[in-house]
Write an enzyme that holds these catalytic residues in place. Structure first.
Site, PDB file in Angstrom:
ATOM      1  CG  ASP A  61     -17.037  34.881  12.608  1.00  0.00           C
ATOM      2  OD1 ASP A  61     -16.703  34.241  12.601  1.00  0.00           O
ATOM      3  OD2 ASP A  61     -17.887  34.729  13.657  1.00  0.00           O
ATOM      4  CG  ASP A  74     -11.645  30.324  14.287  1.00  0.00           C
ATOM      5  OD1 ASP A  74     -12.265  29.880  15.284  1.00  0.00           O
ATOM      6  OD2 ASP A  74     -12.407  32.002  14.347  1.00  0.00           O
ATOM      7  CE1 TYR A  92     -17.187  27.538  17.736  1.00  0.00           C
ATOM      8  CE2 TYR A  92     -16.279  28.096  19.755  1.00  0.00           C
ATOM      9  CZ  TYR A  92     -16.256  28.608  18.742  1.00  0.00           C
ATOM     10  OH  TYR A  92     -14.921  29.342  17.723  1.00  0.00           O
ATOM     11  CD  GLU A 143     -19.084  36.943  19.583  1.00  0.00           C
ATOM     12  OE1 GLU A 143     -19.229  38.032  18.965  1.00  0.00           O
ATOM     13  OE2 GLU A 143     -19.709  35.939  19.357  1.00  0.00           O
TER      14      GLU A 143
END
Ligand code: ADP
Ligand code: MG
Length: 405
Positions: free
Chosen positions: A180, A45, A229, A168
């Protein structure tokens, strides 16, 4: 939603209203936003690529009411804690506290010039926290949906999604992609969404009749997850910088074919090459998967899920022994169509497609095999593809979904 589930959820809304009254002394409206599981398209993504998530039956529920003050008072049942956020002083760096998610959403809504009013919120999450099923996006979308409704404000749904993603990034410090939040908002019952993360155009693909989605939680979360990540994102960005020397039109790994990558392989440090190869092949697999699912070609579906897991394990290096053990356990079970790790990795869950008539036996067998391999008791959940965020009636039907953009 089947009648038994609806009865359970209706009970939940009654309880939430009751708890809200006990806690804040007034009546409340009820909102929910689902967690998600990604069938395929992992770590694509944020590379402008393709993903294929499903909203799940587990949701975060928010009971809310305007409170005639200049503050948001939010109580989380999971943390048994109430925080008060002054609408005039929301800015500030991540603190590591759960309220960062709420603070970021409120801030984003206000920045979008929404007339957000002071409100009391009771938060009750069903999505297991930190298990890769996106309890964070569910919390963000449930909060954003509640606050807009309570404040008689309505942003376009896609703006709400972006505000939640940005919350976020800025208030939590996690540079997540848009998947998400998108699926928590736009999830469609009975369907997965093939989402192009560049155009943000989804294509709804029905989950074939007789195919069940089973989520297996390894019950581990290795500490390195968030640092790794962000490091993977940086690796992809480096790959792009290298490729742009040869292919100036390339903006993201989405624009790169395997042939492009192989042609310039010697220009890449080994690690960066492998990271890029995962993303490039995963994008191709995700589109093939959508085609195969549409055709009902379950053999191809299963093969692509296995290849995705292997690519995440060997090229992207985000799996872990527990995820590998869970996928291997599933491979021995009757009724399996396909299994792979899902979410960021380093723990969390696997997603499995299973022939519906084998689901119960599958759940028992996979749990037993995983326990034998790891001595960890897993959690196994079976889910349908659920509807995205919205307000909920007394009987647990959704008042209005903003699934349409
Ligand atoms: P995931 O999204 O995979 O569940 P994250 O680490 O992104 O994992 O998000 C989990 C965090 O989201 C929790 O640690 C907490 O800060 C916040 N959160 C999620 N659900 C709730 C809830 N019901 N109440 C309070 N905070 C929550
Ligand atoms: Mg999350």
């Amino acid at each position: 939603m089947n009648p038994a589930t609806r009865a359970l959820e209706a009970n939940r809304t009654d309880k939430l209203r009751e708890m809200f009254r006990e806690h804040f002394g007034t009546s409340a409206r009820i909102f929910r936003a689902p967690g998600r599981v990604n069938l395929i398209g992992e770590h694509t993504d944020y590379n402008d690529g393709f993903v294929m998530p499903v909203a799940i039956d587990f949701a975060t529920w928010v009971a809310g009411c305007a409170n005639e003050t200049n503050s948001i008072r939010a109580h989380s049942r999971q943390y048994n804690e109430t925080v008060t956020l002054n609408l005039d002083s929301l800015e500030g760096p991540p603190t590591g506290h759960w309220s960062d998610f709420v603070r970021g959403v409120v801030y984003g809504l206000l920045q979008a010039e929404q007339k957000i009013v002071g409100a009391d919120l009771l938060i009750d999450g069903q999505v297991p926290l930190g298990s890769g099923l996106s309890s964070s996006a569910a919390l963000e979308l449930a909060t954003a949906t509640a606050l807009q409704a309570i404040s008689h404000a309505q942003l376009p749904a896609i703006e709400t999604v972006k505000i939640c993603q940005n919350a976020e990034h800025t208030f939590v410090g996690a540079r997540c992609g848009i998947m998400d939040q998108f699926i928590s908002q736009f999830g469609q019952a009975g369907h997965a969404l093939l989402l192009d993360c560049r155009s943000l155009e989804p294509i709804a693909v029905p989950i074939p009749h007789g195919v069940e989605i089973v989520i297996c939680n390894t019950m581990v979360k290795h500490e390195l997850a968030s640092g790794e990540y962000n490091r993977r994102r940086a690796d992809c960005e480096e790959g792009i910088r290298i490729l742009q020397n040869f292919l100036p039109g390339v903006r993201a790994l989405r624009d790169v074919s395997l042939a492009d990558l192989e042609a310039h392989r010697t220009s890449f440090p080994e690690r960066i090459y492998h990271r890029c190869r995962h993303v490039v092949t995963e994008n191709a697999r995700t589109q093939q998967f959508a085609d195969a699912l549409t055709r009902g070609d379950l053999l191809t579906v299963g093969r692509l899920m296995a290849e995705s897991h292997e690519s995440l394990r060997a090229d992207y290096e985000v799996s872990c022994p527990e995820l590998d053990a869970m996928v291997q356990s599933a491979a021995h079970c009757e009724g399996l169509i396909g299994a792979r790790m899902t979410g960021g990795g380093f723990g969390g869950c696997t997603v499995n497609l299973v022939h519906a008539d084998c689901t119960e036996a599958f759940a028992k067998r996979v749990a037993a095999d995983y326990f034998r391999a790891t001595t960890i008791e897993p959690c196994v959940y079976s889910t349908t593809a659920a509807q995205g965020a919205g307000e909920v009636n007394d009987d647990a039907t959704q008042v209005r979904s903003r699934g349409a953009r």
